[in-house]
Each structure stands twice: as structure tokens, then as C-alpha cells.
Design a protein around this motif. Sequence first.
Motif, short mmCIF file in Angstrom:
data_model
loop_
_atom_site.label_atom_id
_atom_site.label_comp_id
_atom_site.label_asym_id
_atom_site.label_seq_id
_atom_site.Cartn_x
_atom_site.Cartn_y
_atom_site.Cartn_z
N UNK A 6 0.84 -1.21 0.00
CA UNK A 6 0.00 0.00 0.00
C UNK A 6 0.87 1.25 0.00
N UNK A 7 1.95 1.23 0.77
CA UNK A 7 2.88 2.36 0.79
C UNK A 7 3.47 2.60 -0.60
N UNK A 8 3.92 1.54 -1.25
CA UNK A 8 4.50 1.66 -2.58
C UNK A 8 3.47 2.17 -3.59
N UNK A 9 2.25 1.66 -3.52
CA UNK A 9 1.20 2.10 -4.45
C UNK A 9 0.91 3.58 -4.27
N UNK A 10 0.86 4.04 -3.04
CA UNK A 10 0.60 5.46 -2.79
C UNK A 10 1.75 6.34 -3.26
N UNK A 11 2.98 5.88 -3.07
CA UNK A 11 4.13 6.65 -3.54
C UNK A 11 4.13 6.75 -5.06
N UNK A 12 3.82 5.65 -5.73
CA UNK A 12 3.82 5.66 -7.19
C UNK A 12 2.62 6.43 -7.74
N UNK A 13 1.49 6.40 -7.05
CA UNK A 13 0.32 7.16 -7.49
C UNK A 13 0.63 8.66 -7.51
N UNK A 14 1.46 9.10 -6.61
CA UNK A 14 1.86 10.51 -6.58
C UNK A 14 2.62 10.89 -7.85
N UNK A 15 3.23 9.90 -8.52
CA UNK A 15 3.96 10.14 -9.76
C UNK A 15 3.13 9.81 -11.00
N UNK A 16 1.84 9.57 -10.81
CA UNK A 16 0.96 9.32 -11.96
C UNK A 16 0.72 7.87 -12.29
N UNK A 17 1.22 6.94 -11.50
CA UNK A 17 1.01 5.52 -11.77
C UNK A 17 -0.34 5.10 -11.21
N UNK A 18 -0.99 4.14 -11.88
CA UNK A 18 -2.24 3.58 -11.39
C UNK A 18 -2.13 2.06 -11.38
N UNK A 19 -2.72 1.42 -10.37
CA UNK A 19 -2.66 -0.05 -10.32
C UNK A 19 -3.52 -0.68 -11.40
N UNK A 20 -3.01 -1.74 -12.00
CA UNK A 20 -3.73 -2.46 -13.04
C UNK A 20 -4.12 -3.84 -12.53
N UNK A 21 -3.20 -4.50 -11.86
CA UNK A 21 -3.44 -5.85 -11.34
C UNK A 21 -2.60 -6.04 -10.10
N UNK A 22 -3.04 -6.94 -9.26
CA UNK A 22 -2.26 -7.23 -8.07
C UNK A 22 -2.51 -8.64 -7.60
N UNK A 23 -1.55 -9.14 -6.88
CA UNK A 23 -1.74 -10.40 -6.17
C UNK A 23 -1.15 -10.21 -4.78
N UNK A 24 -0.88 -11.29 -4.09
CA UNK A 24 -0.48 -11.15 -2.69
C UNK A 24 0.91 -10.55 -2.51
N UNK A 25 1.75 -10.53 -3.53
CA UNK A 25 3.11 -10.03 -3.37
C UNK A 25 3.51 -8.93 -4.35
N UNK A 26 2.69 -8.67 -5.36
CA UNK A 26 3.12 -7.67 -6.35
C UNK A 26 1.94 -6.90 -6.89
N UNK A 27 2.27 -5.70 -7.40
CA UNK A 27 1.28 -4.84 -8.03
C UNK A 27 1.83 -4.45 -9.40
N UNK A 28 1.01 -4.59 -10.43
CA UNK A 28 1.37 -4.10 -11.76
C UNK A 28 0.76 -2.70 -11.87
N UNK A 29 1.60 -1.73 -12.21
CA UNK A 29 1.18 -0.34 -12.32
C UNK A 29 1.38 0.13 -13.76
N UNK A 30 0.63 1.16 -14.15
CA UNK A 30 0.83 1.75 -15.46
C UNK A 30 0.58 3.25 -15.38
N UNK A 31 1.13 3.95 -16.38
CA UNK A 31 0.84 5.37 -16.54
C UNK A 31 0.98 5.72 -18.01
N UNK A 32 0.28 6.75 -18.40
CA UNK A 32 0.31 7.17 -19.80
C UNK A 32 1.70 7.68 -20.14
N UNK A 33 2.13 7.38 -21.36
CA UNK A 33 3.43 7.87 -21.82
C UNK A 33 3.33 9.32 -22.19
#
Length: 102
Positions: free
Chosen positions: A75-102
Amino acid sequence: MFVFGVLLALAVLWITHPGSAQDKMAPAKFEYAIVKWDGPDRLFYNMPTKFELVHLSKSGIKIPADAQNEEWCLAYAANQMAADGWEPVALDSRRIVMRRAK
């Protein structure tokens, strides 16, 4: 009969009139990243241009005592990356796939 003829003419005009559909846009382009939790306070950031290993405790981040390390760190990592424009696409118990527009 006159009304029927007018309606028929309008229907023919309506059908044969070229409509204006939405403009076709180029498909959206994204870049992707993966954040993986790998231990009590260790996060791997697989970014498009770099790889980074972060120990949260060495970065001055304190995990609350009653929190589950895995969930809190992700959750900490997702919030830090969201501040840079990343959004979560998929997740499981150990990882989150994030994306952002180029």
C-alpha cells in the motif's frame, strides 16, 4: 398520403445522410512497472528504465507494529507511485502491476 410521402422522404434522407461518428483516436500508450514485496520491509521496483531495491527501514519508514508487513508495504509503494501518476492495473499477494500514460 402526403404525410406518408414526406415521412418516407425524410426516412430516406436520414438513412442515406453520412453520419459523423466519433473521431478515431490512436490507442493509448502506457508504460508499465511492477512493485514486488520480498520480505519484512523490502520492495523491488521494476520500472521501465531502472530497477530499484528499497529497504523501507533503511529509508526511515517505520511499519506500524500491528500492520501486516506485506499489505502495508505494498500500500505504501502504491501510494508513492500514485503521486507520480502511476495507477494499479493488477495485483496479487506479493506484487502490483502499475501503469501510466506515456
